[in-house]
Design a protein around this motif. Structure first.
Motif, short mmCIF file in Angstrom:
data_model
loop_
_atom_site.label_atom_id
_atom_site.label_comp_id
_atom_site.label_asym_id
_atom_site.label_seq_id
_atom_site.Cartn_x
_atom_site.Cartn_y
_atom_site.Cartn_z
N MET A 52 -26.68 13.61 1.77
CA MET A 52 -26.27 13.34 0.32
C MET A 52 -24.87 12.72 0.13
SD MET A 52 -28.91 14.78 -0.93
CE MET A 52 -28.91 14.28 -2.83
N PHE A 53 -24.36 12.93 1.23
CA PHE A 53 -22.79 12.32 1.22
C PHE A 53 -22.78 11.20 2.06
CE2 PHE A 53 -18.59 12.25 3.25
CZ PHE A 53 -18.00 12.46 2.31
N ASP A 54 -22.76 10.03 1.31
CA ASP A 54 -22.32 8.62 1.95
C ASP A 54 -21.06 8.18 1.92
OD1 ASP A 54 -22.18 8.21 -0.66
OD2 ASP A 54 -23.38 6.24 -1.04
N LYS A 55 -20.21 8.61 1.50
CA LYS A 55 -18.81 8.28 1.47
C LYS A 55 -17.91 9.48 0.74
CE LYS A 55 -18.87 4.54 -1.94
NZ LYS A 55 -20.10 4.64 -2.34
N GLY A 56 -16.67 9.44 1.19
CA GLY A 56 -15.48 10.08 0.20
C GLY A 56 -14.85 9.38 -0.93
N VAL A 57 -13.90 9.93 -1.30
CA VAL A 57 -13.16 9.07 -2.28
C VAL A 57 -11.39 9.17 -1.85
CG1 VAL A 57 -13.42 11.02 -3.94
CG2 VAL A 57 -12.77 8.63 -4.85
N LEU A 58 -10.95 8.53 -1.92
CA LEU A 58 -9.46 8.82 -1.79
C LEU A 58 -8.62 9.11 -3.05
CD1 LEU A 58 -8.63 5.64 0.86
CD2 LEU A 58 -9.21 8.18 1.21
N MET A 59 -7.80 10.02 -2.94
CA MET A 59 -7.14 10.62 -4.18
C MET A 59 -5.39 9.77 -4.06
SD MET A 59 -9.06 12.02 -5.81
CE MET A 59 -8.46 12.84 -7.18
N PRO A 60 -4.74 9.97 -5.01
CA PRO A 60 -3.37 9.08 -5.06
C PRO A 60 -2.59 9.67 -3.91
CG PRO A 60 -3.89 9.62 -7.16
CD PRO A 60 -5.04 10.40 -6.43
N GLU A 61 -2.53 10.82 -3.43
CA GLU A 61 -1.67 11.25 -2.31
C GLU A 61 -2.01 10.52 -1.20
OE1 GLU A 61 -3.12 13.15 -4.52
OE2 GLU A 61 -1.80 14.63 -5.39
N GLU A 62 -3.24 10.18 -1.13
CA GLU A 62 -3.77 9.49 0.30
C GLU A 62 -3.75 8.06 0.40
OE1 GLU A 62 -7.26 12.63 0.80
OE2 GLU A 62 -7.31 11.27 -0.88
N TYR A 63 -2.67 7.71 -0.04
CA TYR A 63 -2.29 5.96 -0.01
C TYR A 63 -2.29 5.62 1.39
CZ TYR A 63 2.61 7.46 -0.06
OH TYR A 63 3.62 8.21 0.35
N LEU A 64 -1.74 6.45 2.19
CA LEU A 64 -1.81 5.82 3.74
C LEU A 64 -3.10 5.59 4.28
CD1 LEU A 64 1.33 7.75 5.02
CD2 LEU A 64 1.22 5.41 4.44
N LEU A 65 -4.14 6.53 3.97
CA LEU A 65 -5.30 6.60 4.31
C LEU A 65 -6.18 5.12 3.89
CD1 LEU A 65 -4.48 9.40 4.37
CD2 LEU A 65 -7.16 10.02 4.06
N LYS A 66 -5.58 4.67 2.59
CA LYS A 66 -6.03 3.42 2.21
C LYS A 66 -5.67 2.23 3.04
CE LYS A 66 -5.72 0.20 -1.75
NZ LYS A 66 -5.20 0.07 -2.77
N TYR A 71 0.65 -1.19 -0.09
CA TYR A 71 -0.07 -0.11 0.17
C TYR A 71 0.99 1.25 -0.12
CZ TYR A 71 -4.05 -2.76 1.57
OH TYR A 71 -4.88 -3.83 1.73
N ASP A 72 1.99 1.13 0.38
CA ASP A 72 2.74 2.37 0.91
C ASP A 72 3.48 3.09 -0.42
OD1 ASP A 72 4.05 1.02 3.96
OD2 ASP A 72 2.29 1.90 3.35
N ASN A 73 2.98 3.32 -1.38
CA ASN A 73 3.28 4.43 -2.19
C ASN A 73 2.11 4.82 -3.27
OD1 ASN A 73 3.05 3.23 -5.16
ND2 ASN A 73 4.07 1.44 -3.95
N ILE A 74 2.45 5.86 -3.81
CA ILE A 74 1.53 6.60 -4.59
C ILE A 74 0.77 5.99 -5.47
CG2 ILE A 74 2.82 7.78 -6.18
CD1 ILE A 74 1.41 10.42 -5.15
N ASN A 75 1.43 4.79 -6.01
CA ASN A 75 0.54 3.90 -7.23
C ASN A 75 -0.20 3.09 -6.54
OD1 ASN A 75 2.51 5.15 -8.94
ND2 ASN A 75 4.15 4.06 -8.35
N SER A 76 -0.51 3.02 -5.30
CA SER A 76 -1.58 2.03 -4.74
C SER A 76 -2.91 2.28 -5.08
CB SER A 76 -1.28 1.62 -3.40
OG SER A 76 -1.54 2.78 -2.74
N LEU A 77 -3.04 3.74 -5.58
CA LEU A 77 -4.40 4.39 -5.54
C LEU A 77 -4.54 5.07 -7.15
CD1 LEU A 77 -4.82 6.48 -2.46
CD2 LEU A 77 -6.42 4.67 -3.32
N SER A 78 -4.13 3.91 -8.02
CA SER A 78 -4.36 4.34 -9.40
C SER A 78 -5.77 4.15 -9.88
CB SER A 78 -3.54 3.48 -10.29
OG SER A 78 -3.52 2.16 -10.22
N GLU A 79 -6.45 3.42 -8.89
CA GLU A 79 -8.02 3.27 -9.32
C GLU A 79 -8.61 3.97 -8.31
OE1 GLU A 79 -8.76 -0.96 -9.99
OE2 GLU A 79 -7.56 -0.92 -11.67
N VAL A 80 -9.91 4.17 -8.82
CA VAL A 80 -10.94 4.93 -7.32
C VAL A 80 -11.10 4.12 -6.46
CG1 VAL A 80 -13.07 5.62 -7.02
CG2 VAL A 80 -12.08 6.27 -9.25
#
Ligand code: FES
Ligand code: FE2
Length: 388
Positions: A359-373, A4-13
């Motif tokens: 209206m807000f049921d969940k957020g979305v993680l962006m690539p820089e947020e790989y540690l949140l994933k 998980y520990d790099n920016i490429n782990s969030l290339s998909e939504v």
């Protein structure tokens, strides 16, 4: 290193956790039993309990725990609950026990500090079949890592220092944590769910607009990233000596302080690489991160006080010789971090305010947020594995 520990782990939504997980009381209850009552929770640095009989209480969810240094200088932890009719034994958050035993303030049953044994009741006679040894205080697991005290409400929990930190503590090995002393501590209530604290800590997308002082001290943060390799073109800048490209502190700065100076107290056991990095971190979910800087350590503990509030408790550790030096001004260090933590607290509170939208049921993680994933996956796995 985890995949998980790099920016490429969030290339998909990747969806963030459901928004209800940040306020729903049933979810919070589940998190208490499956996360907070099962993991090792940081209490304090051992220098907070320097004399025999010194104690602190810690509130983990609904559970209040006494952590004390007994008369033989050993740390012990018990539930703060008298076995007679359940009164709290220690009424205050910290102090020094005046008597050689722990004395219940209600009807004065007394307990041994060393093993929790019931020493005396206050009755003339005890019932015939009353066995004192069946009324000891309830014990809590306690372990120490390099002068840092941890407790665990799960009596069967494994103590494994390899697994204690989710962001490895190896980088802090040259900081003499066990010999350092608390120079200052600070508490603050933040009106947000405890998970938002960790999410905010694990990304720097917010840094330039939330932390002007910090981004000028750590120029890389102005790019909204925490690792130079998180930049898509990092290879082009591999030989750059500019801290904006390679990380580390701005030119001339030595530590996280208001003027950047370590005031002649750079810790001598640190390597040049440690100093060049500017900041080193270890974190142990769910309760603490430890930051290592050139002249000090900062422990930052959180405890949830409800589904939408938490208490932040911060210790600044220094070498004794820095504390003894009348010219060393610890405010220089303390006030810098306070400013950053106030800014983060405010950001987390604003985050909390917006998530109730129907209206807000969940957020979305962006690539820089790989540690949140990684963090959110851990939260989910804990709830599944430790179902009660
Ligand atoms: S509740 Fe503690 S002595 Fe009665
Ligand atoms: Fe921040």
């Amino acid at each position: 290193m985890s995949s998980y520990d790099n920016i490429n782990s969030l290339s998909e939504v990747v969806d963030a956790l459901p928004s209800s997980w940040y306020y729903d009381r049933e979810i919070y209850q589940k998190e208490l039993t499956s996360i907070w009552y099962k993991n090792w929770i940081f209490v304090c640095h051992s220098s907070a309990l320097s004399e025999p009989r010194a104690y602190k209480t810690i509130q983990i969810g609904t559970q209040n725990i006494i952590v004390l240094k007994d008369r033989k200088n050993k740390f012990r932890a018990y539930y703060n609950t008298c076995r007679h009719r359940g009164s709290a034994l220690c009424e205050h958050g910290q102090g020094v026990v005046k008597t050689p035993v722990l004395l219940c303030p209600y009807h004065q049953w007394s307990y041994s500090m060393e093993d929790g044994r019931l020493v005396n009741t206050s009755s003339f006679d005890e019932p015939e079949n009353f066995k004192k040894n069946e009324y000891s205080l309830f014990k809590v697991r306690l372990e120490e890592w390099r002068g840092c005290i941890f407790v665990n409400l799960d009596m069967n929990a494994e103590w494994n220092i390899e697994n204690l930190f989710h962001r490895s503590a190896a980088e802090l090995e040259r900081h003499p944590i066990e010999d350092m002393k608390i120079g200052y501590n600070w508490q603050k209530t933040i009106k947000c769910n405890w998970k938002s604290f960790w999410e905010n800590f694990n990304e720097c997308l917010h840094c330039p607009n939330i932390h002007p002082e910090l981004t000028s001290l750590v120029p890389l943060y102005s790019k909204r990233i925490i690792n130079p390799k998180d930049h898509p073109n990092w290879k082009d800048k591999i030989d750059s000596s500019d801290p904006k490209d390679r990380g580390g502190l701005s030119k001339g700065a030595e530590t996280w302080s208001q003027d950047g100076s370590a005031q002649g107290h750079v810790i001598s056991s640190l390597s040049e690489a440690d100093i060049a990095r500017g900041q080193l971190y270890a974190s142990s979910w769910p309760s603490v991160f430890i930051g290592g800087y050139a002249d000090h350590i900062r422990t930052v503990r959180i405890l949830p006080t409800g589904s939408e509030t938490l208490e932040l408790s911060v210790e600044w550790l220094f070498e004794q010789k820095a504390l003894n030096d009348p010219k060393y001004n610890i405010d220089n260090v303390v006030n810098f971090a306070k400013t950053v933590m106030e800014q983060d607290g405010k950001a987390c509170e604003i985050n909390q305010l917006g998530i109730y939208s129907q209206m807000f049921d969940k957020g979305v993680l962006m690539p820089e947020e790989y540690l949140l994933k990684r963090f959110q996956a851990w939260v989910k796995s804990q709830i599944t594995v430790n179902k009660n």
